[in-house]
Design a protein around this motif. Structure first.
Motif, PDB file in Angstrom:
ATOM      1  N   ALA A 119       0.839  -1.185   0.000  1.00  0.00           N
ATOM      2  CA  ALA A 119       0.000   0.000   0.000  1.00  0.00           C
ATOM      3  C   ALA A 119       0.879   1.241   0.000  1.00  0.00           C
ATOM      4  N   ARG A 120       0.236   2.403  -0.009  1.00  0.00           N
ATOM      5  CA  ARG A 120       1.009   3.639   0.052  1.00  0.00           C
ATOM      6  C   ARG A 120       1.949   3.582   1.243  1.00  0.00           C
ATOM      7  N   SER A 121       3.197   3.895   1.013  1.00  0.00           N
ATOM      8  CA  SER A 121       4.178   3.829   2.085  1.00  0.00           C
ATOM      9  C   SER A 121       4.034   5.025   3.010  1.00  0.00           C
ATOM     10  N   TYR A 122       4.547   4.846   4.222  1.00  0.00           N
ATOM     11  CA  TYR A 122       4.565   5.940   5.189  1.00  0.00           C
ATOM     12  C   TYR A 122       5.310   7.139   4.607  1.00  0.00           C
ATOM     13  N   ARG A 123       6.425   6.866   3.934  1.00  0.00           N
ATOM     14  CA  ARG A 123       7.215   7.955   3.372  1.00  0.00           C
ATOM     15  C   ARG A 123       6.416   8.741   2.336  1.00  0.00           C
ATOM     16  N   SER A 124       5.685   8.035   1.466  1.00  0.00           N
ATOM     17  CA  SER A 124       4.928   8.738   0.426  1.00  0.00           C
ATOM     18  C   SER A 124       3.837   9.606   1.036  1.00  0.00           C
ATOM     19  N   LEU A 125       3.216   9.131   2.125  1.00  0.00           N
ATOM     20  CA  LEU A 125       2.179   9.920   2.776  1.00  0.00           C
ATOM     21  C   LEU A 125       2.767  11.159   3.442  1.00  0.00           C
ATOM     22  N   VAL A 126       3.944  11.002   4.051  1.00  0.00           N
ATOM     23  CA  VAL A 126       4.595  12.150   4.683  1.00  0.00           C
ATOM     24  C   VAL A 126       5.001  13.176   3.631  1.00  0.00           C
ATOM     25  N   GLU A 127       5.567  12.698   2.516  1.00  0.00           N
ATOM     26  CA  GLU A 127       5.967  13.611   1.449  1.00  0.00           C
ATOM     27  C   GLU A 127       4.755  14.346   0.881  1.00  0.00           C
ATOM     28  N   ALA A 128       3.646  13.629   0.714  1.00  0.00           N
ATOM     29  CA  ALA A 128       2.432  14.265   0.201  1.00  0.00           C
ATOM     30  C   ALA A 128       1.927  15.318   1.176  1.00  0.00           C
ATOM     31  N   SER A 129       2.042  15.046   2.479  1.00  0.00           N
ATOM     32  CA  SER A 129       1.610  16.012   3.483  1.00  0.00           C
ATOM     33  C   SER A 129       2.441  17.287   3.406  1.00  0.00           C
ATOM     34  N   LEU A 133       1.368  19.194   0.357  1.00  0.00           N
ATOM     35  CA  LEU A 133       0.070  19.817   0.592  1.00  0.00           C
ATOM     36  C   LEU A 133       0.226  21.123   1.360  1.00  0.00           C
ATOM     37  N   GLY A 134       1.104  21.122   2.360  1.00  0.00           N
ATOM     38  CA  GLY A 134       1.343  22.348   3.111  1.00  0.00           C
ATOM     39  C   GLY A 134       1.860  23.467   2.220  1.00  0.00           C
ATOM     40  N   ARG A 135       2.754  23.115   1.306  1.00  0.00           N
ATOM     41  CA  ARG A 135       3.303  24.123   0.389  1.00  0.00           C
ATOM     42  C   ARG A 135       2.230  24.649  -0.558  1.00  0.00           C
ATOM     43  N   LEU A 136       1.403  23.755  -1.109  1.00  0.00           N
ATOM     44  CA  LEU A 136       0.367  24.182  -2.046  1.00  0.00           C
ATOM     45  C   LEU A 136      -0.701  25.021  -1.351  1.00  0.00           C
ATOM     46  N   ARG A 137      -1.027  24.666  -0.116  1.00  0.00           N
ATOM     47  CA  ARG A 137      -1.965  25.489   0.659  1.00  0.00           C
ATOM     48  C   ARG A 137      -1.422  26.905   0.813  1.00  0.00           C
ATOM     49  N   ALA A 138      -0.132  26.985   1.131  1.00  0.00           N
ATOM     50  CA  ALA A 138       0.484  28.296   1.334  1.00  0.00           C
ATOM     51  C   ALA A 138       0.444  29.118   0.048  1.00  0.00           C
ATOM     52  N   GLU A 139       0.665  28.468  -1.096  1.00  0.00           N
ATOM     53  CA  GLU A 139       0.619  29.180  -2.372  1.00  0.00           C
ATOM     54  C   GLU A 139      -0.761  29.792  -2.623  1.00  0.00           C
ATOM     55  N   LEU A 140      -1.796  29.090  -2.169  1.00  0.00           N
ATOM     56  CA  LEU A 140      -3.162  29.575  -2.374  1.00  0.00           C
ATOM     57  C   LEU A 140      -3.654  30.442  -1.219  1.00  0.00           C
ATOM     58  N   GLY A 141      -2.839  30.565  -0.178  1.00  0.00           N
ATOM     59  CA  GLY A 141      -3.252  31.362   0.970  1.00  0.00           C
ATOM     60  C   GLY A 141      -4.392  30.743   1.744  1.00  0.00           C
ATOM     61  N   ARG A 142      -4.465  29.401   1.724  1.00  0.00           N
ATOM     62  CA  ARG A 142      -5.533  28.690   2.426  1.00  0.00           C
ATOM     63  C   ARG A 142      -4.946  27.968   3.636  1.00  0.00           C
ATOM     64  N   ASP A 197       1.354  18.944  -7.799  1.00  0.00           N
ATOM     65  CA  ASP A 197       2.755  18.534  -7.704  1.00  0.00           C
ATOM     66  C   ASP A 197       2.890  17.206  -8.440  1.00  0.00           C
ATOM     67  N   GLN A 198       3.678  17.198  -9.497  1.00  0.00           N
ATOM     68  CA  GLN A 198       3.776  16.020 -10.349  1.00  0.00           C
ATOM     69  C   GLN A 198       4.401  14.833  -9.623  1.00  0.00           C
ATOM     70  N   GLU A 199       5.419  15.082  -8.823  1.00  0.00           N
ATOM     71  CA  GLU A 199       6.171  13.984  -8.208  1.00  0.00           C
ATOM     72  C   GLU A 199       5.325  13.170  -7.238  1.00  0.00           C
ATOM     73  N   THR A 200       4.530  13.847  -6.420  1.00  0.00           N
ATOM     74  CA  THR A 200       3.708  13.133  -5.433  1.00  0.00           C
ATOM     75  C   THR A 200       2.298  12.848  -5.931  1.00  0.00           C
ATOM     76  N   GLY A 201       1.909  13.452  -7.061  1.00  0.00           N
ATOM     77  CA  GLY A 201       0.560  13.239  -7.579  1.00  0.00           C
ATOM     78  C   GLY A 201      -0.517  13.973  -6.818  1.00  0.00           C
ATOM     79  N   VAL A 202      -0.128  14.996  -6.048  1.00  0.00           N
ATOM     80  CA  VAL A 202      -1.098  15.756  -5.250  1.00  0.00           C
ATOM     81  C   VAL A 202      -1.657  16.913  -6.073  1.00  0.00           C
ATOM     82  N   LEU A 203      -2.970  17.053  -6.050  1.00  0.00           N
ATOM     83  CA  LEU A 203      -3.658  18.161  -6.702  1.00  0.00           C
ATOM     84  C   LEU A 203      -4.558  18.837  -5.681  1.00  0.00           C
ATOM     85  N   VAL A 204      -4.549  20.171  -5.658  1.00  0.00           N
ATOM     86  CA  VAL A 204      -5.463  20.918  -4.795  1.00  0.00           C
ATOM     87  C   VAL A 204      -6.207  21.927  -5.658  1.00  0.00           C
TER      88      VAL A 204
END
Length: 316
Positions: free
Chosen positions: A109-119, A122-131, A204-211
């Protein structure tokens, strides 16, 4: 004076490899061997940390016959990391990855590392949007439907939210979606379906996260309730094997349904829960795929902080 944690020497790289890739019992066995400690001495060190574990249990753990799951056992694993001079979370994170079932065709399943990296992303993308992380909304109800396509891919998901504002001025919601490995977030699409419109989108292409911002078109006052619905069209990755949803705060009801294309039905499905990405999975319960709708579901009457998900196995 700076103090650094010393780590056990790695005989031939075996321990290093085991800690990186697991599974848990192999890493534990390699760590104990690297320290040259008999199990009786390991048990003695654990007792000095205030943790009671039998030699038989330790033996089962390093053989893979059993996995630590109870809170007291997880305390022992964290103590073992210190006793065996291992990096923090190096053993506990391996427990977050379920054992592979023989013949299931399941990758880890999704590894602990991948979940931490995605988190972190997510913090960076939130900051970019000011959310901020606290969007000012309390969940009263969250119903989610995931559609698995004929190629076994996560084709799309639709979500219906019922929320209450806990501060004045809330004007939107931030959609978070993480595709499966190999996905292309730039090709995903977020569609506003009811009582909202789509705003800015980041990925973010590397982690596959979209906000993506969902804008309500009104500003809520504290205590106001609001209903909205949206969908994420994905279909950009290869085989999907699970879907999970994380919650940071308690809330109301959560329902998750996974619907499979008639041309791609799994051989088995089960629900699972986790207290955190680093914790082992528990709450496992088999879910029969219903006919003729080809779907499974779970309902949590009250959301608790942690992770809820459904996983499935494909015929090889």
């Amino acid at each position: 004076m700076l103090h650094a944690t010393q780590h056990a020497d790695l005989p031939g790289g075996e321990l290093d490899s085991a800690l990186r890739g697991g599974p848990f019992h192999v890493a534990l066995r390699a760590a104990i061997a690297a320290r040259g400690l008999p199990l009786q001495r390991v048990q003695h060190h654990l007792s000095r940390h205030g943790v009671k574990v039998g030699v038989t249990s330790l033996s089962y753990w390093q053989q893979g016959a059993r996995r630590p799951q109870r809170p007291e056992s997880l305390r022992a694993v964290r103590a073992l990391e210190e006793i065996l001079q291992l990096p923090d979370e190096s053993l506990i994170r391996l427990l977050a990855e379920p054992d592979r079932h023989p013949g299931s065709g399941r990758r880890s399943a999704r590894s602990y590392r991948s979940l931490v990296e995605a988190s972190a992303v997510l913090g960076r993308l939130r900051a970019e949007l000011g959310r901020p992380a606290d969007g000012g909304l309390h969940t009263l109800g969250h119903h989610e439907c995931v559609r698995i396509g004929a190629r076994r891919e996560l084709a799309a998901r639709e979500a219906h939210h019922i929320v209450r504002a806990h501060r004045d001025g809330v004007d939107g919601f931030l959609v978070v979606h993480q595709g499966d490995p190999g996905c292309a977030p730039r090709d995903m699409r977020v569609r506003a379906l009811e009582n909202c419109r789509t705003g800015r989108v980041r990925f973010d292409q590397e982690t596959g996260v979209l906000v993506a911002e969902l804008l309500f078109g009104t500003r809520l006052r504290a205590g106001d309730t609001f209903l909205f619905r949206y969908a994420v069209e994905d279909g950009t990755a290869e085989t999907a094997r699970e879907y999970l949803r994380g919650f940071d705060a308690p809330g109301g009801q959560y329902a998750l349904q996974v619907r499979f294309d008639a041309a791609a039905l799994p051989v088995r499905c089960h629900r699972f829960t986790q207290h955190s990405p680093a914790a082992p999975r528990g709450g496992r319960h088999e879910l029969p795929v219903t006919a003729p709708h080809h779907c499974v579901h779970v309902v949590e009457p009250r959301i608790r902080p942690g992770i809820v998900g459904i996983a499935w196995d494909w015929q090889r």
